[in-house]
Write an enzyme that holds these catalytic residues in place. Structure first.
Site, PDB file in Angstrom:
ATOM      1  N   LEU A 261      14.551   1.979   3.821  1.00  0.00           N
ATOM      2  CA  LEU A 261      14.427   1.098   2.652  1.00  0.00           C
ATOM      3  C   LEU A 261      14.650  -0.358   3.073  1.00  0.00           C
ATOM      4  O   LEU A 261      14.031  -1.272   2.530  1.00  0.00           O
ATOM      5  CB  LEU A 261      15.431   1.492   1.561  1.00  0.00           C
ATOM      6  N   TYR A 262      15.520  -0.559   4.054  1.00  0.00           N
ATOM      7  CA  TYR A 262      15.723  -1.915   4.576  1.00  0.00           C
ATOM      8  C   TYR A 262      14.377  -2.484   5.028  1.00  0.00           C
ATOM      9  O   TYR A 262      13.986  -3.592   4.643  1.00  0.00           O
ATOM     10  CB  TYR A 262      16.710  -1.880   5.753  1.00  0.00           C
ATOM     11  N   ALA A 263      13.674  -1.710   5.854  1.00  0.00           N
ATOM     12  CA  ALA A 263      12.363  -2.155   6.360  1.00  0.00           C
ATOM     13  C   ALA A 263      11.393  -2.389   5.203  1.00  0.00           C
ATOM     14  O   ALA A 263      10.643  -3.375   5.200  1.00  0.00           O
ATOM     15  CB  ALA A 263      11.806  -1.098   7.314  1.00  0.00           C
TER      16      ALA A 263
ATOM     17  N   THR B 170      12.061  -3.285   2.163  1.00  0.00           N
ATOM     18  CA  THR B 170      12.356  -4.527   1.423  1.00  0.00           C
ATOM     19  C   THR B 170      11.952  -5.758   2.229  1.00  0.00           C
ATOM     20  O   THR B 170      11.548  -6.772   1.666  1.00  0.00           O
ATOM     21  CB  THR B 170      13.849  -4.633   1.012  1.00  0.00           C
ATOM     22  N   LYS B 171      12.055  -5.675   3.553  1.00  0.00           N
ATOM     23  CA  LYS B 171      11.624  -6.807   4.390  1.00  0.00           C
ATOM     24  C   LYS B 171      10.098  -6.929   4.351  1.00  0.00           C
ATOM     25  O   LYS B 171       9.551  -8.029   4.315  1.00  0.00           O
ATOM     26  CB  LYS B 171      12.132  -6.643   5.824  1.00  0.00           C
TER      27      LYS B 171
END
Ligand SMILES: O=C(O)[C@H]1O[C@H](OP(=O)(O)OP(=O)(O)OC[C@H]2O[C@@H](n3ccc(=O)[nH]c3=O)[C@H](O)[C@@H]2O)[C@H](O)[C@@H](O)[C@H]1O
Length: 439
Positions: free
Chosen positions: A241-243, A245-246
């Site tokens: 999810l980090y990726a 959002t980026k």
């Protein structure tokens, strides 16, 4: 039934009656007088209550004003002073996430070369806020004022742009960490999506509009297997999810560039490490555990393949950030309206030489002179990717970016800083303590 007038003005006058009438008259006057007095008192009480309530609201408003972590004439004066360049041609930069790892280094570098810098950071507790406070103290000692506030606070952002016509925004505030997204997904949406949009809204409305440089991530390459990773490679298969959002941030910034003429440069950082780093990252937590004699968990990919990262030293990343600011063109919009096409760029900032995680541990063991207790496990399905490797030819050509620090040299500097900051107590099994920190 007798009327009240009968009582007051009896029909058959006589001495008694006359006296009684006088008495009644006096009573009437007294009664009338006391009614009007009561009326006046009531008016007085209403006025008193009203003025008390408005005083209370004044006190509330002013105490909110005085207790707020931002605002006021003194605050504005500090912001202006910090934002003023000290060299001819210097820029005025708002650095979000200024008390973060990369934010601190970029802010210091800009300040040292004479640019105006104002920091913004919410000092959240994703990792030890005392490290962030120590970074802030370092910035303060170099004349960089750091505002304690959130990028989601539209009023604060509007105020900052009202006080200072920032030429640039270096947007580094974010919810970082690949694996933490499993535990707290909302924090990624809050900072990396909602916060980004709030910031872009403020930038689009600012007059002049600043040029924006911001931190994307190598993680956007996700399940991409083609190596090294080039900016043109597909980024539509994020593994965390980090990726995601980026990656969303890259799309969102494109929209603001397209609609409002904001000049935007996105930087895909590759596993940045170094002094004043993030305690949640592997090289940092491994160092702490090795010194404390605790085991470290080393993830391994499928078929016993070691994981690898294109670890990039902080000083190289800072050079890439500053070069991005220096080569940014001006935004073209004003008053929230686009006047012409604006610059939109994305660059990889990596080191172009991936190192495996076991090799990283080996380097740390040498620098720390302590053997690690390795606990090797298969990589859990929590968002990690097996390897990263940057193609940096675009950054080389456009930014003059040229990383010079390899992992061996970079970790040596990190370990030196770590020991000076946390201290080292061999008698307690190499336990690191915060007691002997030195700035
Ligand atoms: O380039 C990025 O865009 C990202 O870089 C960084 O992510 P990563 O590359 O995952 O760094 P990091 O956590 O140090 O793990 C390094 C390696 O150690 C392995 N690892 C990790 C922890 C552990 O306990 N064991 C282990 O083997 C792990 O499997 C991995 O192979 C930033 O944190 C992130 O915010 C983002 O900026």
């Amino acid at each position: 039934m007798r009327l009240m007038e009968d009582e007051l003005f009896p029909s058959t006058p006589g001495k008694f009656k006359i006296e009684r009438a006088h008495t009644i008259n006096r009573q009437f006057h007294r009664c009338f007088a006391s009614t009007s007095t009561m009326f006046l008192w009531a008016l007085f009480l209403i006025a008193l209550t009203a003025s008390y309530l408005s005083f209370q609201s004044f006190v509330d408003t002013s105490s909110r004003y005085f207790n707020a972590s931002w605002g006021g004439m003194h605050w504005e004066k500090q912001i202006r002073a910090s934002a003023t360049p000290r060299r001819r041609g210097g820029v005025s930069v708002l650095v979000t996430g200024a008390a973060g790892f990369v934010g601190t280094h970029v802010s210091l570098t800009l300040r040292k070369r004479g640019d105006g810098v104002v920091g913004l950071d919410n000092f959240n507790s994703y990792y030890d806020p005392s490290l962030k406070k120590a970074r802030k103290a370092l910035l303060t000692s170099h004349g960089v004022f750091v505002v304690e506030g959130d990028i989601n606070d539209a009023r604060l952002l509007a105020k900052l742009f009202d006080v200072v016509p920032f030429t640039h925004v270096m947007h580094l505030a974010a919810q970082a960490g690949v694996r933490y997204a499993i535990e707290n997904p909302a924090s990624y949406v809050h900072s990396n999506i909602a916060g980004l949009v709030t910031l872009l809204e403020a930038c689009k409305s600012a007059d002049p509009q600043p040029a924006i440089v911001w931190a994307s991530s190598s993680s956007v390459y996700g399940l991409n297997e083609k190596a090294p990773f080039s900016e043109a490679d597909r980024t539509d298969r994020p593994a965390s999810l980090y990726a995601a959002t980026k990656k969303a941030g890259e799309e969102i910034t494109h929209t603001y560039n397209h609609i409002y003429g904001l000049s935007i440069t996105g930087l895909r950082f590759f596993t940045v490490y170094g002094p004043w780093g993030r305690p949640d990252m592997a090289y940092f937590s491994f160092t702490r555990n090795i010194l404390q004699g605790k085991p470290i968990t080393v993830y391994r990919g499928k078929n016993h393949v070691d994981l690898a990262r294109d670890f990039t030293y902080i000083d190289d990343i800072v050079k890439g950030c500053v070069a991005s600011l220096d080569t940014s063109q001006k935004s073209t919009g004003s008053g929230g309206r686009k006047r012409g096409p604006a610059q939109y760029r994305i660059f990889n900032l990596g080191n172009t030489s991936p190192v495996t995680v076991p090799a990283l541990v080996g380097i740390l063991e040498r620098h720390l002179k302590v053997k690690a207790k390795r606990h090797v496990v298969e990589m859990p399905g929590n968002g990690d990717v097996p390897f990263t490797h940057a193609n940096i030819s675009s950054a080389r050509t456009e930014l003059g970016y040229n990383p010079t620090t390899n992992l061996e040299a970079g970790l040596k500097k990190f370990v030196k800083w770590y020991l000076s900051y946390y201290g080292y107590n061999p008698r307690s099994g190499g336990g690191a303590t915060k007691a002997s920190k030195s700035l």
